[in-house]
Structures are given as structure tokens and as C-alpha cells.
Design a protein around this motif. Structure first.
Motif, PDB file in Angstrom:
ATOM      1  N   MET A 246     -10.297 -43.427   3.501  1.00  0.00           N
ATOM      2  CA  MET A 246     -11.018 -42.595   2.537  1.00  0.00           C
ATOM      3  C   MET A 246     -10.520 -42.720   1.101  1.00  0.00           C
ATOM      4  SD  MET A 246     -13.235 -41.399   4.502  1.00  0.00           S
ATOM      5  CE  MET A 246     -14.060 -40.396   3.275  1.00  0.00           C
ATOM      6  N   TYR A 247      -9.357 -43.352   0.891  1.00  0.00           N
ATOM      7  CA  TYR A 247      -8.833 -43.321  -0.481  1.00  0.00           C
ATOM      8  C   TYR A 247      -9.666 -44.162  -1.442  1.00  0.00           C
ATOM      9  CZ  TYR A 247      -6.379 -47.897  -0.418  1.00  0.00           C
ATOM     10  OH  TYR A 247      -6.049 -49.235  -0.395  1.00  0.00           O
ATOM     11  N   GLY A 248     -10.496 -45.073  -0.913  1.00  0.00           N
ATOM     12  CA  GLY A 248     -11.386 -45.845  -1.773  1.00  0.00           C
ATOM     13  C   GLY A 248     -12.376 -44.963  -2.504  1.00  0.00           C
ATOM     14  N   GLN A 249     -12.909 -43.945  -1.813  1.00  0.00           N
ATOM     15  CA  GLN A 249     -13.836 -43.012  -2.452  1.00  0.00           C
ATOM     16  C   GLN A 249     -13.144 -42.219  -3.561  1.00  0.00           C
ATOM     17  OE1 GLN A 249     -15.852 -40.441   0.307  1.00  0.00           O
ATOM     18  NE2 GLN A 249     -16.470 -42.094   1.679  1.00  0.00           N
ATOM     19  N   VAL A 250     -11.908 -41.775  -3.270  1.00  0.00           N
ATOM     20  CA  VAL A 250     -11.150 -41.007  -4.265  1.00  0.00           C
ATOM     21  C   VAL A 250     -10.795 -41.902  -5.450  1.00  0.00           C
ATOM     22  CG1 VAL A 250      -9.088 -39.594  -4.647  1.00  0.00           C
ATOM     23  CG2 VAL A 250     -10.248 -39.527  -2.439  1.00  0.00           C
ATOM     24  N   LEU A 251     -10.536 -43.175  -5.182  1.00  0.00           N
ATOM     25  CA  LEU A 251     -10.194 -44.115  -6.255  1.00  0.00           C
ATOM     26  C   LEU A 251     -11.350 -44.257  -7.248  1.00  0.00           C
ATOM     27  CD1 LEU A 251      -8.095 -46.033  -7.379  1.00  0.00           C
ATOM     28  CD2 LEU A 251      -8.935 -47.813  -5.842  1.00  0.00           C
ATOM     29  N   GLN A 252     -12.581 -44.230  -6.745  1.00  0.00           N
ATOM     30  CA  GLN A 252     -13.746 -44.288  -7.640  1.00  0.00           C
ATOM     31  C   GLN A 252     -13.782 -43.070  -8.558  1.00  0.00           C
ATOM     32  OE1 GLN A 252     -17.048 -44.674  -4.884  1.00  0.00           O
ATOM     33  NE2 GLN A 252     -17.091 -46.904  -5.119  1.00  0.00           N
ATOM     34  N   LYS A 253     -13.542 -41.891  -7.979  1.00  0.00           N
ATOM     35  CA  LYS A 253     -13.514 -40.668  -8.793  1.00  0.00           C
ATOM     36  C   LYS A 253     -12.333 -40.693  -9.769  1.00  0.00           C
ATOM     37  CE  LYS A 253     -13.635 -37.526  -5.442  1.00  0.00           C
ATOM     38  NZ  LYS A 253     -13.726 -36.168  -4.848  1.00  0.00           N
ATOM     39  N   LEU A 254     -11.203 -41.255  -9.316  1.00  0.00           N
ATOM     40  CA  LEU A 254     -10.015 -41.339 -10.162  1.00  0.00           C
ATOM     41  C   LEU A 254     -10.275 -42.243 -11.362  1.00  0.00           C
ATOM     42  CD1 LEU A 254      -6.998 -40.682 -10.580  1.00  0.00           C
ATOM     43  CD2 LEU A 254      -6.461 -42.672  -9.159  1.00  0.00           C
ATOM     44  N   THR A 255     -10.984 -43.342 -11.165  1.00  0.00           N
ATOM     45  CA  THR A 255     -11.297 -44.259 -12.260  1.00  0.00           C
ATOM     46  C   THR A 255     -12.110 -43.546 -13.335  1.00  0.00           C
ATOM     47  OG1 THR A 255     -11.291 -46.120 -10.711  1.00  0.00           O
ATOM     48  CG2 THR A 255     -12.371 -46.472 -12.838  1.00  0.00           C
ATOM     49  N   ALA A 256     -13.088 -42.747 -12.910  1.00  0.00           N
ATOM     50  CA  ALA A 256     -13.893 -41.973 -13.872  1.00  0.00           C
ATOM     51  C   ALA A 256     -13.024 -40.930 -14.583  1.00  0.00           C
ATOM     52  CB  ALA A 256     -15.050 -41.299 -13.149  1.00  0.00           C
ATOM     53  N   LYS A 257     -12.123 -40.296 -13.837  1.00  0.00           N
ATOM     54  CA  LYS A 257     -11.233 -39.281 -14.415  1.00  0.00           C
ATOM     55  C   LYS A 257     -10.299 -39.909 -15.453  1.00  0.00           C
ATOM     56  CE  LYS A 257      -9.633 -35.002 -14.327  1.00  0.00           C
ATOM     57  NZ  LYS A 257     -10.464 -33.846 -14.701  1.00  0.00           N
ATOM     58  N   GLU A 258      -9.797 -41.132 -15.164  1.00  0.00           N
ATOM     59  CA  GLU A 258      -8.921 -41.835 -16.101  1.00  0.00           C
ATOM     60  C   GLU A 258      -9.631 -42.054 -17.435  1.00  0.00           C
ATOM     61  OE1 GLU A 258      -5.929 -44.644 -13.449  1.00  0.00           O
ATOM     62  OE2 GLU A 258      -7.956 -45.353 -13.850  1.00  0.00           O
ATOM     63  N   LYS A 259     -10.869 -42.541 -17.388  1.00  0.00           N
ATOM     64  CA  LYS A 259     -11.623 -42.798 -18.618  1.00  0.00           C
ATOM     65  C   LYS A 259     -11.794 -41.523 -19.434  1.00  0.00           C
ATOM     66  CE  LYS A 259     -14.197 -46.722 -16.706  1.00  0.00           C
ATOM     67  NZ  LYS A 259     -15.517 -47.213 -16.237  1.00  0.00           N
ATOM     68  N   GLU A 260     -12.082 -40.415 -18.737  1.00  0.00           N
ATOM     69  CA  GLU A 260     -12.260 -39.130 -19.413  1.00  0.00           C
ATOM     70  C   GLU A 260     -10.962 -38.675 -20.083  1.00  0.00           C
ATOM     71  OE1 GLU A 260     -12.581 -34.537 -17.951  1.00  0.00           O
ATOM     72  OE2 GLU A 260     -13.708 -36.014 -16.785  1.00  0.00           O
ATOM     73  N   LEU A 261      -9.835 -38.769 -19.342  1.00  0.00           N
ATOM     74  CA  LEU A 261      -8.542 -38.326 -19.868  1.00  0.00           C
ATOM     75  C   LEU A 261      -8.090 -39.195 -21.030  1.00  0.00           C
ATOM     76  CD1 LEU A 261      -6.233 -37.431 -16.828  1.00  0.00           C
ATOM     77  CD2 LEU A 261      -6.963 -35.925 -18.665  1.00  0.00           C
ATOM     78  N   PHE A 262      -8.164 -40.530 -20.867  1.00  0.00           N
ATOM     79  CA  PHE A 262      -7.633 -41.445 -21.876  1.00  0.00           C
ATOM     80  C   PHE A 262      -8.371 -41.314 -23.210  1.00  0.00           C
ATOM     81  CE2 PHE A 262      -6.378 -44.634 -18.282  1.00  0.00           C
ATOM     82  CZ  PHE A 262      -5.433 -43.719 -17.831  1.00  0.00           C
ATOM     83  N   ALA A 263      -9.651 -40.915 -23.159  1.00  0.00           N
ATOM     84  CA  ALA A 263     -10.463 -40.840 -24.376  1.00  0.00           C
ATOM     85  C   ALA A 263     -10.481 -39.458 -25.012  1.00  0.00           C
ATOM     86  CB  ALA A 263     -11.897 -41.274 -24.058  1.00  0.00           C
ATOM     87  N   SER A 264      -9.858 -38.467 -24.381  1.00  0.00           N
ATOM     88  CA  SER A 264      -9.905 -37.100 -24.922  1.00  0.00           C
ATOM     89  C   SER A 264      -9.148 -37.034 -26.260  1.00  0.00           C
ATOM     90  CB  SER A 264      -9.292 -36.110 -23.930  1.00  0.00           C
ATOM     91  OG  SER A 264      -7.904 -36.311 -23.824  1.00  0.00           O
ATOM     92  N   PRO A 265      -9.647 -36.254 -27.241  1.00  0.00           N
ATOM     93  CA  PRO A 265      -9.019 -36.186 -28.572  1.00  0.00           C
ATOM     94  C   PRO A 265      -7.546 -35.779 -28.526  1.00  0.00           C
ATOM     95  CG  PRO A 265     -11.187 -35.157 -28.603  1.00  0.00           C
ATOM     96  CD  PRO A 265     -10.884 -35.454 -27.170  1.00  0.00           C
ATOM     97  N   LYS A 266      -7.216 -34.810 -27.680  1.00  0.00           N
ATOM     98  CA  LYS A 266      -5.822 -34.359 -27.584  1.00  0.00           C
ATOM     99  C   LYS A 266      -4.911 -35.478 -27.086  1.00  0.00           C
ATOM    100  CE  LYS A 266      -5.606 -29.977 -28.823  1.00  0.00           C
ATOM    101  NZ  LYS A 266      -4.658 -29.527 -29.876  1.00  0.00           N
ATOM    102  N   GLU A 267      -5.388 -36.261 -26.128  1.00  0.00           N
ATOM    103  CA  GLU A 267      -4.583 -37.364 -25.585  1.00  0.00           C
ATOM    104  C   GLU A 267      -4.379 -38.447 -26.647  1.00  0.00           C
ATOM    105  OE1 GLU A 267      -2.141 -38.638 -22.736  1.00  0.00           O
ATOM    106  OE2 GLU A 267      -3.465 -36.923 -22.397  1.00  0.00           O
ATOM    107  N   VAL A 268      -5.437 -38.738 -27.406  1.00  0.00           N
ATOM    108  CA  VAL A 268      -5.333 -39.729 -28.485  1.00  0.00           C
ATOM    109  C   VAL A 268      -4.339 -39.252 -29.546  1.00  0.00           C
ATOM    110  CG1 VAL A 268      -6.607 -40.866 -30.343  1.00  0.00           C
ATOM    111  CG2 VAL A 268      -7.662 -40.623 -28.091  1.00  0.00           C
ATOM    112  N   GLU A 269      -4.364 -37.949 -29.851  1.00  0.00           N
ATOM    113  CA  GLU A 269      -3.421 -37.378 -30.825  1.00  0.00           C
ATOM    114  C   GLU A 269      -1.972 -37.548 -30.340  1.00  0.00           C
ATOM    115  OE1 GLU A 269      -1.939 -32.953 -32.307  1.00  0.00           O
ATOM    116  OE2 GLU A 269      -3.848 -33.144 -31.258  1.00  0.00           O
ATOM    117  N   VAL A 270      -1.741 -37.245 -29.071  1.00  0.00           N
ATOM    118  CA  VAL A 270      -0.392 -37.368 -28.506  1.00  0.00           C
ATOM    119  C   VAL A 270       0.059 -38.834 -28.504  1.00  0.00           C
ATOM    120  CG1 VAL A 270       0.902 -37.178 -26.345  1.00  0.00           C
ATOM    121  CG2 VAL A 270      -0.472 -35.252 -27.142  1.00  0.00           C
TER     122      VAL A 270
END
Length: 689
Positions: A246-270
Motif C-alpha cells: 500500500m505504500y505506493g498509494q501513500v507515495l503518490q499523496k506524499l509527492t503532491a504534499k511535497e510540492k505544496e510544502l516546498f512552494a509555500s511562502p513561509k518555507e521559501v522565506e526560511v
């Protein structure tokens, strides 16, 4: 198979069946006790001390004064149980604690460990295990001494075995220190020596016999402890209790979550603030030695201002600590500031995507990662086929046939953990990204502070907004598996179970390694070289005394925290591969290989490996700027292995061929139906059952 061996096998299955049932009942009992109010501290105490007491009990019951039992467990360990013991011996703190953590941080790059370590067993099965069992001695230096004639090859083998095993055992004792310090509440340096007592109680009393039967028990604990948390996590996240599927399904969701986190303004500021910090350290390094005095004056001035303004005691204490921790010399400043710059640079941009192969900022960095991936796979694969404490296990089976079967069972039992490690990394990362990042720092869960005291978790609110950004969280690779139950909010009894599993993994490997070191010195040096007429009792006393000395020295080295567990283990593989693999493989498959070639090859391979590690790793005073082709220290064997082969082959061809008796020994080892040569006749290996 004889009737007595068959009856022995049935008795073992019955005993370990009851043992497994008892262990499951014990975990259920503690789970019920937690529901009834038992504190987490007491759950940790019970798990730690009851499992160590269990191993001690097996060690006491298996104590022996028989040489064959002490060194090779009487050569009657069935293939199935030898596979379990090898699995426990193999699945050290690196596999149990470090593997999933490396996959968590490195993603695709971490698969080098899975590929190298599992692929290595193919080399073991094809090239070494059956032939060494056919030879039938006690240790790897025994084979080198008999195959290449004389004591010189044996002594170099002893030095290499001690060096590789010592590096490896330091990592295991380090892992024991982490577990005991976190779950029993001891200081790390004290926890190291407390854990050492648990390691010694088995190998000290009964040698290979005690270690083998303890390792079978430890395997059962460690595999249950490894699988249960991730099965629960899989059920919680996906509704299906099969994380490997089942971790393949979670990996797909994780990939989307990574893109969201990496692009957030607060993360870019840090990220930008960490880039500025890295530039600041770079400027200080270029300004040495003057920048050292300027930094000391700046910190001293800040402290004076805080005191004059009656600032809060907490801020004054922090300023005093910063001044106290200032580097004392230019060399220390260069080392500390370079390390701090590297850490800041690592947070100055988003981490690589979990599924991207050899992710880099540009093609050059990507190619560099690809080359290091290949180098590491090669070193780990060949190192697996060269580690003395693993190869010694195949001396313990009743026959050559069972040695081959034992490799199959070893792979199967190791596969259960390695196929789960990628799932562990993905589920743990999903929990951190979904439930921890973005939390208010003042309300973070208790495990953050608990692991922070051990030095494995760090929070740095660099932008001062009181909210945890991804880059502000630093997790050591060694904390992922141990902390995952707490990260996921599972009952504390699961955390205690994981700690017991990690302890079992570290203890089982440390037992085998310490036994290898002590046996190399007592059997291969003292008995074979110094005093061939030594009595059985004297040999065992010498072995146990050496075991104690080596264990204490290794514990002291571990208390210095030289590096993370996985690096120390990886370096041990490079050392073993460089020193042993050319001599072992040529010794079995090339009759022309001779004493001069083997001695020169082992010295050259080992020397090259150690030299490269010394010039590239900070613990030895080295620097990666000295690296060749950008190869990292952990893969030092990438240069040591070909050097060993080249020197062995060239020197063997330039010097006299081995005598006819030695060549007949090679034929005997390779072809089981041939008669045993008169000289150096192997013990217990003359018949292929």
C-alpha cells in the motif's frame, strides 16, 4: 540427516514455537497494563530489562567449555535456524534503526543500501559460503593461513578482521546507547556501557553456541517489532494492513504534499534565511584567522549588553553558552564552521523529491549522485560477501548442502525487513509532513523534547514566527524508526516494542562481531602462532579476556559519537571488501594465487581503503575536497577492491606458483567428491551430505 539431528531439529522448532507464543503474550500483557494506567517510563524499563534478562538466560544455559561448541556451535545448527541467526546477525542497528531513516531522507538514493546488502548474499551463495564450509575450519584467517601457507597471510587477515569488525561493533554499541538513553532515561555515555553488559552476557559465556541460540530468539523479537508499527500505520492511513503493497498509494499523496510544502511562502522565506546563514559562515571561513577573534569579541559584547540591560536569564545563559562553545583554535573553527555551513546549505533549498532518482540542482550534481550510488552498491555487495562474522556462520551447519540452504533462509528472513523499510520511510514521512510540519512550536508533542535531549531532534525557529516549517525541523536518520510510533500517536507499548527490537538487532550483531574479534586474536594469533600447545581451557580464557577488553574500548569509541550508525557500518563493509574479497575469491577459484600475492593484495587493498577514508572524513581530520571523482568516504572500498585484485594478480604472476599440495587443497574445496589432501585436511568438511 541422522536421527539425532532430526530429533534435535524438532526439539528446536517446539522450543522456539513456545518462545514466540510467550513473547506475544508478554506484549499483550503490557498493552493491557498501559490501558490500566502503567506509566510509559515503567513500560520502557520492563521491555529493556526483561529482554536483556531473556538473552542472559539463554547465554547461561548455553555456556560451554568445548572448543567446537564455543567457536562453531558444534557444527549442528540446522539451515532454517542458521538462517534466522544469520538474519539477526546481519540485521544490525544499521538495518533496523538506520535503513528506514536513510530512505526517509535520501529517497531513491537510499535504495543503494537495499540493493547492495541483498545482492551481496548472491555473491555469498555463489562464491564463498559452500566452499568455506567445505574447507571446514573455525575462522576466515584459518582459511587464509592454510590456503596461502604460513602465518603472515593469517596475521594480515586477523588485522583486517579486527579493523572491520571493530568499526562495525562501534556502530552497534552506539545504537544500544541511543535506545537505553531514551527509553531508560540514562545519559548517552552511561547508556552505552549499560547496554554493553547485555552484549557481553551471551558471547562471554557460551561463544558461538550461546550467540546462535540467542540470535534466533532476537530475530523473532526484532522482526515482530519492525513489522507491527508500520502495519498499524498502514491500517490507519489506507485501511489495509499490508504496508509493502500500500505504500505506493501513500507515495503518490506524499509527492503532491511535497510540492505544496516546498512552494509555500513561509518555507521559501526560511530557505532564504538559511542561505544567508550559510553565506555568513562562508565569509567567516574565508576571514580566518582574524574572523575568529572578531566573532569572539562580538559574542562577548552581546553578553555585556544583555547583562547591562538585565535581560531574561534564559537569554543571558544562551549567550554565555555561545561564547563558551566558541572554537579554541583556527583548525577547530574551520572544522566547526565548515560543518555548520554545510548544514545551513542543506536547508537553503527544498530537499530532493522522494521518488526522483539521483536528484540534483544540475546535471553535474545528478551525475555525482549517480556515481556515488553505484560505488556504494558495489562496496556493500562485495562487503557482504567478505564480512568475517557473517561468513563464520556457514561453518556452523552440519553439511555443505545445509550451508547452501542456510543462505536461502538468510535471504528470506532478511527480505522480510528490507521489503518493509521503504514502506516505513514513506509512512513516517507522511505523518511528519501531514501532522507535524505547520504545528505551533510551543505545543509540539513530548517526543520532540525527549529525543532532543539525546541529540537526535532539533527545532530551530529561524524566522521567529512560532510555527514549525519543514526546514526548521532537523531529524537524525537514526531517530525515524525509533520515534515513528510516537510520531504517529500509537500506544507507548508499541514504542517499547520497537526499542526492544532495535536492542535485539544491535545486541545480536554486536555479539557476533565481538566473538569474531576475540576469536581472531585468541585462535588465529595466540593458538595458531604464539602457543600451539595451549590447553582448551587456556584458549577459552584468553578469548573471553580479549572479548572484554575489545568491548570496553569499542564502548568508549561509541561514546564519542564518531558518525551516524549507517556510515560506520558502511565503512566496515568497505574495509572488509578491500581486505578479504580478492584473497578469498582468488583463493577458491584461482590455483595460481600464492602467498606473496595474497599478502601484497590484502595489504594494498586495506591500505588504500583506510587511506581514502582518512583523507576524506572529518572524524579522521580529512575533507571531502580531497575526494577522488567525488566518491564519499563510506565507499572507500571503490578504490580498495580493484587495488587488492590488481596487486594480488600481478604479484602472484611475478612470483613462484603454489606447491602441488596447496593446489590440491583448492581442488578439494571446489569439488566435493575429490579426496582430502594429506596436508591441511579440512575439519568436518570431507563429505558433501
Amino acid at each position: 540427516m541422522s536421527y539425532s539431528q532430526s530429533a534435535f531439529n524438532q526439539q528446536l522448532k517446539k522450543m522456539y514455537g513456545w518462545y514466540t507464543g510467550g513473547f506475544v503474550s508478554f506484549v499483550v500483557f503490557l498493552a493491557v497494563a498501559e490501558l490500566l494506567g502503567m506509566s510509559s517510563q515503567w513500560i520502557g524499563y520492563v521491555f529493556m530489562f526483561s529482554t536483556i534478562a531473556l538473552y542472559a538466560g539463554i547465554g547461561v544455559m548455553s555456556r560451554t567449555a568445548d572448543v567446537s561448541e564455543y567457536y562453531v556451535a558444534g557444527r549442528r545448527v540446522p539451515a532454517l535456524f542458521n538462517g534466522m541467526a544469520t538474519g539477526a546477525d546481519w540485521m544490525s542497528a544499521a538495518s533496523f534503526i538506520g535503513m528506514a531513516g536513510t530512505l526517509y531522507f535520501s529517497g531513491y538514493q537510499g535504495l543503494a543500501f537495499v540493493m547492495g546488502w541483498t545482492g551481496g548474499y548472491c555473491l555469498v551463495a555463489l562464491f564463498l559460503a559452500p566452499y568455506l564450509r567445505k574447507f571446514g575450519e573455525f575462522t576466515i584467517p584459518d582459511f587464509l593461513g592454510a590456503r596461502y601457507g604460513g602465518d603472515l597471510a593469517r596475521l594480515i587477515g586477523v588485522v583486517a578482521a579486527i579493523l572491520a569488525s571493530f568499526t562495525y561493533v562501534v556502530a552497534q554499541i552506539y545504537g544500544v546507547g541511543l535506545i537505553t538513553s531514551r527509553f531508560v532515561g540514562l545519559e548517552f555515555e552511561v547508556g552505552v556501557f549499560v547496554g554493553l553488559a547485555g552484549i557481553l552476557v551471551c558471547s562471554f559465556l557460551g561463544g558461538m553456541r550461546a550467540v546462535t541460540w540467542t540470535q534466533v530468539a532476537q530475530y523473532i523479537i526484532l522482526i515482530v517489532a519492525y513489522l507491527l508499527p508500520v502495519v498499524i500505520l498502514s491500517t490507519k492511513v489506507t485501511g489495509v494492513p499490508v504496508p509493502q503493497a500500500m505504500y505506493g498509494q501513500v507515495l503518490q499523496k506524499l509527492t503532491a504534499k511535497e510540492k505544496e510544502l516546498f512552494a509555500s511562502p513561509k518555507e521559501v522565506e526560511v530557505n532564504a534565511l538559511y542561505k544567508a546563514r550559510a553565506d555568513d559562515f562562508d565569509e567567516k571561513i574565508r576571514g580566518l584567522p582574524g574572523s575568529l577573534e572578531a566573532e569572539r569579541n562580538r559574542l562577548s559584547g552581546e553578553l555585556d549588553v544583555l547583562k547591562s540591560e538585565n535581560a531574561p536569564a534564559k537569554r543571558i545563559a544562551a549567550a554565555e553558552m555561545a561564547l563558551r562553545n566558541m572554537p579554541k583554535s583556527e583548525a577547530e573553527a574551520l572544522r566547526k564552521w565548515s560543518e555548520a555551513r554545510k548544514q545551513a546549505e542543506g536547508k537553503a533549498g527544498p530537499p530532493g523529491a522522494h521518488i526522483e532518482a539521483h536528484a540534483g540542482k544540475d546535471k553535474a550534481e545528478s551525475d555525482h549522485k549517480r556515481l556515488n550510488f553505484i560505488a556504494l552498491v558495489i562496496c556493500l555487495m562485495i562487503g557482504t560477501a567478505s564480512l568475517p562474522h557473517i561468513l563464520m556462520r556457514y561453518y556452523t551447519t552440519p553439511s555443505v548442502k545445509e550451508a547452501r540452504e542456510s543462505v536461502f533462509w538468510s535471504l528470506f528472513f532478511i527480505f522480510l525487513l528490507y521489503v518493509t523499510a521503504p514502506a516505513y520511510a514513506v509512512f513516517a514521512k507522511w505523518e511528519v509532513y501531514s501532522n507535524l510540519v505547520g504545528s505551533t512550536i510551543s505545543t509540539l508533542p513530548g517526543w520532540v523534547a525527549s529525543w532532543g535531549k539525546v541529540g537526535l531532534v532539533k527545532i530551530d525557529d529561524i524566522n521567529g514566527d512560532g510555527i514549525l516549517q519543514l526546514a526548521e525541523l532537523t531529524l537524525n536518520t537514526d531517530v525515524i524508526v525509533l520515534a515513528t510510533p510516537e510520531i504517529a500517536g500509537l500506544p507507548y507499548v508499541i514504542s517499547g516494542l520497537v526499542a526492544a527490537g532495535g536492542l535485539a538487532a544491535a545486541l545480536s550483531t554486536a555479539d557476533g562481531l565481538l566473538l569474531t574479534i576475540a576469536n581472531a586474536m585468541s585462535h588465529d594469533v595466540y593458538y595458531k602462532v604464539i602457543d600451539p600447545n595451549a590447553s582448551t581451557q587456556r584458549r577459552l580464557v584468553i578469548s573471553k579476556a580479549l572479548l572484554l577488553v575489545v568491548a570496553v574500548v569499542a564502548a568508549y569509541t561509541a561514546s564519542l559519537k564518531p558518525d551516524n550508525i549507517l556510515f560506520m557500518v558502511g565503512l566496515a563493509f568497505s574495509i572488509a571488501a578491500s581486505a578479504f574479497f580478492p584473497a578469498l575469491v582468488c583463493g577458491v577459484f584461482w590455483q595460481r594465487a600464492n602467498k606473496a600475492g595474497a599478502v601484497a593484495g590484502m595489504m594494498a587493498g586495506l591500505g588504500m581503503c583506510v587511506y581514502y577514508a582518512a583523507i576524506t572524513h572529518p572524524f579522521f581530520g580529512g575533507d571531502m575536497r580531497n575526494a577522488w571523482l567525488g566518491i564519499e568516504s563510506i565507499s572507500s572500498g571503490f578504490f580498495g577492491i580493484p587495488t587488492g585484485f590488481a596487486v594480488l594478480i600481478v604479484v602472484s604472476l611475478l612470483t613462484r606458483a603454489p606447491d602441488a599440495e596447496t593446489q590440491a587443497l583448492v581442488e578439494h574445496v571446489r569439488y566435493p567428491n575429490l579426496g582430502v589432501p594429506a596436508r591441511n585436511a579440512p575439519r568436518g568438511g570431507g563429505v558433501d551430505h
